[in-house]
Design a protein around this motif. Structure first.
Motif, mmCIF file in Angstrom:
data_model
loop_
_atom_site.group_PDB
_atom_site.id
_atom_site.type_symbol
_atom_site.label_atom_id
_atom_site.label_comp_id
_atom_site.label_asym_id
_atom_site.label_seq_id
_atom_site.Cartn_x
_atom_site.Cartn_y
_atom_site.Cartn_z
ATOM 1 N N ASP A 103 0.664 -0.945 0.138
ATOM 2 C CA ASP A 103 -0.202 0.250 0.207
ATOM 3 C C ASP A 103 0.326 1.560 -0.188
ATOM 4 O O ASP A 103 0.697 2.321 -0.463
ATOM 5 C CB ASP A 103 -0.808 0.088 1.218
ATOM 6 C CG ASP A 103 -2.008 -1.051 1.090
ATOM 7 O OD1 ASP A 103 -2.248 -1.430 -0.082
ATOM 8 O OD2 ASP A 103 -2.573 -1.534 2.449
ATOM 9 N N ALA A 104 1.861 1.150 0.675
ATOM 10 C CA ALA A 104 2.467 2.676 0.897
ATOM 11 C C ALA A 104 3.474 2.499 -0.474
ATOM 12 O O ALA A 104 3.643 3.843 -1.009
ATOM 13 C CB ALA A 104 4.125 2.172 1.981
ATOM 14 N N LEU A 105 3.996 1.507 -1.364
ATOM 15 C CA LEU A 105 4.100 1.721 -2.901
ATOM 16 C C LEU A 105 3.382 2.406 -3.786
ATOM 17 O O LEU A 105 3.864 2.786 -4.797
ATOM 18 C CB LEU A 105 4.882 0.121 -2.684
ATOM 19 C CG LEU A 105 5.669 0.323 -4.638
ATOM 20 C CD1 LEU A 105 6.715 1.312 -4.387
ATOM 21 C CD2 LEU A 105 5.969 -1.301 -4.969
ATOM 22 N N ARG A 106 2.513 1.610 -3.244
ATOM 23 C CA ARG A 106 0.999 2.136 -4.281
ATOM 24 C C ARG A 106 1.284 3.399 -4.186
ATOM 25 O O ARG A 106 0.437 4.258 -5.335
ATOM 26 C CB ARG A 106 -0.311 1.192 -4.041
ATOM 27 C CG ARG A 106 -0.591 0.251 -4.501
ATOM 28 C CD ARG A 106 -1.942 -0.434 -4.449
ATOM 29 N NE ARG A 106 -2.375 -0.305 -2.901
ATOM 30 C CZ ARG A 106 -3.818 0.965 -2.726
ATOM 31 N NH1 ARG A 106 -3.814 1.856 -3.996
ATOM 32 N NH2 ARG A 106 -4.197 1.398 -1.778
ATOM 33 N N ALA A 107 1.031 4.475 -3.141
ATOM 34 C CA ALA A 107 0.962 5.252 -2.723
ATOM 35 C C ALA A 107 1.568 6.819 -2.587
ATOM 36 O O ALA A 107 1.495 8.121 -2.608
ATOM 37 C CB ALA A 107 -0.190 5.426 -1.318
ATOM 38 N N ASP A 108 3.292 5.822 -3.389
ATOM 39 C CA ASP A 108 4.239 6.391 -3.270
ATOM 40 C C ASP A 108 4.641 7.457 -2.305
ATOM 41 O O ASP A 108 5.231 8.119 -1.969
ATOM 42 C CB ASP A 108 4.216 7.917 -4.274
ATOM 43 C CG ASP A 108 5.977 8.459 -4.324
ATOM 44 O OD1 ASP A 108 6.098 7.475 -4.726
ATOM 45 O OD2 ASP A 108 5.899 9.482 -5.294
ATOM 46 N N LEU A 109 4.694 6.560 -0.922
ATOM 47 C CA LEU A 109 4.597 6.950 0.340
ATOM 48 C C LEU A 109 6.280 6.191 1.236
ATOM 49 O O LEU A 109 5.981 6.760 2.618
ATOM 50 C CB LEU A 109 3.659 6.758 1.463
ATOM 51 C CG LEU A 109 1.989 7.855 0.323
ATOM 52 C CD1 LEU A 109 0.690 7.438 1.517
ATOM 53 C CD2 LEU A 109 2.820 8.884 1.034
ATOM 54 N N VAL A 110 6.586 5.701 0.322
ATOM 55 C CA VAL A 110 7.766 4.649 1.080
ATOM 56 C C VAL A 110 9.401 5.725 1.019
ATOM 57 O O VAL A 110 9.904 5.948 0.335
ATOM 58 C CB VAL A 110 7.970 3.776 -0.550
ATOM 59 C CG1 VAL A 110 9.275 2.733 0.526
ATOM 60 C CG2 VAL A 110 7.239 3.169 -0.224
ATOM 61 N N PRO A 111 9.634 5.232 2.199
ATOM 62 C CA PRO A 111 11.068 5.959 2.245
ATOM 63 C C PRO A 111 11.751 5.281 2.504
ATOM 64 O O PRO A 111 12.390 4.510 2.687
ATOM 65 C CB PRO A 111 10.509 6.391 4.352
ATOM 66 C CG PRO A 111 9.943 5.440 4.870
ATOM 67 C CD PRO A 111 8.980 5.029 3.551
#
Length: 119
Positions: A103-111
């Protein structure tokens, strides 16, 4: 052109728990694969294409990253402490962690700790 699949990988010494999702968040496939070259190679070949993956940095990051990079459109190593801050939850297990990474990858929220675009 096919839609990209977003894959969260929760890596451990002997196993990798994965969750693959479409852009809309629906689960394409999920499960567990042995953390060895033979099993990961078979898993990578059966994954729908194209796919992007994310995994937290751990002791086992290096060889798995190197091994899976040629199979992925993009493979990201997430910063583990920053990911915990984003994905903090009372419900914690390997499958949930893999889902949250996807989900973080889908939302482009990966630190990112490190990333490479495959050629």
């Amino acid at each position: 052109m096919s839609q990209c699949i977003y894959v969260g990988l929760d890596v451990h010494k002997k196993t990798v728990v994965y969750c693959a999702k479409n852009a809309d968040g629906s689960v394409v496939c999920q499960g567990t694969v042995a953390a060895n070259r033979k099993a990961l190679g078979e898993w990578a070949v059966m994954m729908p294409r194209p796919w992007q993956g994310v995994r937290e940095a751990t002791l086992f990051t290096g060889w798995i990253y190197d091994f899976l990079t040629p199979h992925a459109q993009k493979l990201i190593v997430a910063h583990p402490l920053m990911m915990r801050a984003i994905a903090a939850s009372k419900k914690k297990n390997d499958r949930v962690d893999a889902q949250k990474l996807a989900d973080a990858l889908r939302a482009d929220l990966v630190p990112q700790a490190y990333d490479v675009l495959s050629q």
